[in-house]
Enzyme design. Structure first.
Site, short mmCIF file in Angstrom:
data_model
loop_
_atom_site.label_atom_id
_atom_site.label_comp_id
_atom_site.label_asym_id
_atom_site.label_seq_id
_atom_site.Cartn_x
_atom_site.Cartn_y
_atom_site.Cartn_z
N ASP A 226 -9.72 22.04 37.22
CA ASP A 226 -9.28 21.45 35.96
C ASP A 226 -8.56 22.47 35.09
OD1 ASP A 226 -11.48 22.94 35.38
OD2 ASP A 226 -12.61 21.35 34.38
N LYS B 47 -12.82 15.32 21.72
CA LYS B 47 -13.82 16.29 22.19
C LYS B 47 -13.18 17.67 22.17
CE LYS B 47 -15.32 16.72 26.61
NZ LYS B 47 -16.10 16.50 27.84
N GLU C 168 -10.45 23.63 24.84
CA GLU C 168 -9.52 22.49 24.89
C GLU C 168 -9.87 21.44 23.82
OE1 GLU C 168 -8.49 22.26 29.58
OE2 GLU C 168 -10.38 21.36 28.97
N GLY D 127 -14.15 20.46 40.11
CA GLY D 127 -13.98 21.77 39.47
C GLY D 127 -12.54 22.19 39.20
N1 LIG Z 1 -13.70 16.97 36.11
C1 LIG Z 1 -14.39 16.99 34.99
O1 LIG Z 1 -14.38 16.03 34.24
C2 LIG Z 1 -15.20 18.20 34.69
C3 LIG Z 1 -16.18 18.12 33.70
C4 LIG Z 1 -16.98 19.23 33.49
C5 LIG Z 1 -16.76 20.39 34.21
N2 LIG Z 1 -15.77 20.43 35.14
C6 LIG Z 1 -15.54 21.64 35.91
O2 LIG Z 1 -16.56 21.76 36.89
C7 LIG Z 1 -16.74 23.15 37.21
C8 LIG Z 1 -18.20 23.48 37.22
O3 LIG Z 1 -18.75 23.32 35.93
P1 LIG Z 1 -20.29 23.68 35.67
O4 LIG Z 1 -20.58 23.24 34.29
O5 LIG Z 1 -21.12 23.17 36.78
O6 LIG Z 1 -20.21 25.26 35.76
P2 LIG Z 1 -21.40 26.26 36.16
O7 LIG Z 1 -20.97 27.61 35.78
O8 LIG Z 1 -22.69 25.73 35.64
O9 LIG Z 1 -21.45 26.14 37.77
C9 LIG Z 1 -20.40 26.55 38.58
C10 LIG Z 1 -21.02 27.14 39.85
O10 LIG Z 1 -19.98 27.42 40.80
C11 LIG Z 1 -20.42 28.56 41.54
N3 LIG Z 1 -19.28 29.09 42.29
C12 LIG Z 1 -18.24 29.83 41.84
N4 LIG Z 1 -17.38 30.09 42.87
C13 LIG Z 1 -17.89 29.46 43.96
C14 LIG Z 1 -17.46 29.32 45.31
N5 LIG Z 1 -16.32 29.87 45.75
N6 LIG Z 1 -18.23 28.60 46.16
C15 LIG Z 1 -19.38 28.03 45.75
N7 LIG Z 1 -19.84 28.14 44.48
C16 LIG Z 1 -19.10 28.84 43.60
C17 LIG Z 1 -21.01 29.47 40.46
O11 LIG Z 1 -21.83 30.45 41.01
C18 LIG Z 1 -21.77 28.45 39.63
O12 LIG Z 1 -23.11 28.30 40.06
C19 LIG Z 1 -15.93 23.90 36.16
O13 LIG Z 1 -14.71 24.31 36.70
C20 LIG Z 1 -15.65 22.91 35.10
O14 LIG Z 1 -14.50 23.15 34.37
C21 LIG Z 1 -15.00 19.36 35.40
#
Ligand SMILES: NC(=O)c1ccc[n+]([C@@H]2O[C@H](COP(=O)([O-])OP(=O)(O)OC[C@H]3O[C@@H](n4cnc5c(N)ncnc54)[C@H](O)[C@@H]3O)[C@@H](O)[C@H]2O)c1
Length: 352
Positions: free
Chosen positions: A236, A77, A63, A234
């Site tokens: 997004d 970004k 993105e 999460g």
């Molecule tokens: N809102 C925001 O501003 C923002 C910013 C950054 C990331 N995010 C989103 O946050 C999410 C997590 O990012 P991250 O960097 O921590 O990713 P990551 O891969 O480090 O961690 C995600 C975790 O979720 C776990 N997981 C997957 N399905 C699951 C479920 N059903 N139940 C429990 N755990 C589950 C995975 O095993 C993993 O450990 C992503 O979707 C990302 O896009 C949002």
């Protein structure tokens, strides 16, 4: 004109010299001011982001997230979400860089890592929302998803609430097992608990999972404390949501960027007539949030570029305080502005 570059060693040095808590505290403060500015009409929300989705070989999206401060700067970004990265490449799921341009000339003035910055500003945004919407005596934090964002969610919230316990759940046993070590610096004891127990016992829950599109909810539609506040981080992506729809429908839902949240956040599950309140308006008028603290509240966090621009400002200020970063002439600005071949060569190239 030179570009000021903060590479990974610089962001590590900034973090070590300022300290994790102080750095997070500065970003929480800067985001609070930024949201208040939007709420009071002094600044605008960033435009919606765009992106390229991919399904192979690692499903995800790349993105671009722009923000303009007219007459000053444009910050963009570029950030990729690649949930297969940790398993396949030992790389973070979220990888990005943040670039700042002069709004008048278009020149690239600064460039920095966006991986740590994203994690810190996303934790900070949850702290801003939770400080308004959660009870100030919140002691139990529940985390669904124990990945990278979970660390900074726990960190930011540990700085603004008297947390006594973190309950955590992840579908990947290795991520679940290593979370306590990764979050040990917060000083809050961590215990594994299943999602139903987290829902039942937590005062605040953060969902930050890589659950697949259509794979939610990540919490069961079971009992929860009457005053539960959820930071839904999460969701997004179009089609990706984490919360039971029934919870969302009866919650007071607040979004960092309501239009984006309805398109790709948790609020996708709401109808057009269901209200989604902007966080900025609440920061400007906190009493409206405080009146909701005894009920179910949801912060629908999708993230937008003003948050990145503000976090970048904090990093650049700290880098300036400590004399960090490299200045490099990346762009070719010819000696004669009208002659692209008026090259400013290195001595080696000039002698050829
Ligand atoms: N809102 C925001 O501003 C923002 C910013 C950054 C990331 N995010 C989103 O946050 C999410 C997590 O990012 P991250 O960097 O921590 O990713 P990551 O891969 O480090 O961690 C995600 C975790 O979720 C776990 N997981 C997957 N399905 C699951 C479920 N059903 N139940 C429990 N755990 C589950 C995975 O095993 C993993 O450990 C992503 O979707 C990302 O896009 C949002």
């Amino acid at each position: 004109m030179e570009t000021w570059i903060l590479d990974r060693r610089d962001v590590a040095a900034v973090t070590a010299l300022v300290g994790r808590d102080a750095l997070m505290g500065r970003v929480v403060g800067r985001l609070t001011e930024g949201f208040a500015d939007i709420g009071h009409g002094r600044r605008e929300l960033s435009p919606l982001r765009g992106g390229f989705t991919r399904s192979e070989p690692v499903p995800g999206i790349l993105e671009w997230m722009p923000h303009r401060d007219a007459g000053d700067s444009v910050t963009i970004k570029t950030v990729a979400y690649s949930p297969g990265n940790p398993t396949h490449f030992s790389l973070p799921t979220i990888i990005g860089t943040v670039a700042r341009y002069d709004d008048t000339t278009g020149a690239l003035t600064a460039l920095m890592d966006g991986v740590l910055l994203t994690a810190i500003r996303t934790g900070a945004a949850s702290a801003v929302a939770s400080r308004l919407l959660a009870r100030p005596d919140s002691r139990v934090l529940g985390l669904i998803g124990a990945g990278a964002q979970a660390v900074t969610q726990a960190h930011a919230l540990s700085l603004v609430f008297p947390l006594e316990q973190v309950l955590v759940w992840d579908t990947d046993p290795a991520h679940l097992e290593s979370f306590a070590r990764r979050a040990a610096f917060t000083g809050v004891p961590v215990r594994v608990a299943d999602p139903a127990r987290i829902a039942a016992e937590a005062d605040i829950v953060c969902t930050a999972t890589s659950v697949a599109v259509g794979g939610g909810p990540v919490l069961p539609d079971t009992g929860h404390r009457a005053h539960l506040h959820i930071n839904a981080v999460g969701a997004d992506l179009v089609g990706k949501t984490e919360l039971p729809r029934a919870w969302l429908r009866r919650a007071f839902t607040v979004a960092d960027h309501p239009e984006q949240a309805r398109r790709e956040g948790e609020s996708q599950q709401l109808g057009p007539a269901d209200p989604v309140t902007g966080l900025a308006g609440l920061v400007a008028d906190p009493q409206r949030a405080r009146d909701r603290r005894d009920g179910l509240t949801v912060f629908d966090s999708t993230g937008f570029a003003l948050e990145d621009a503000l976090a970048m400002e904090v990093f650049l200020e700290a880098a300036a305080e400590h004399g960090l970063g490299t200045r490099m002439s990346i762009e070719h600005h010819p000696a004669d502005a009208l002659d692209p071949y008026a090259l400013q060569q290195t001595p080696a190239a000039a002698s050829l």
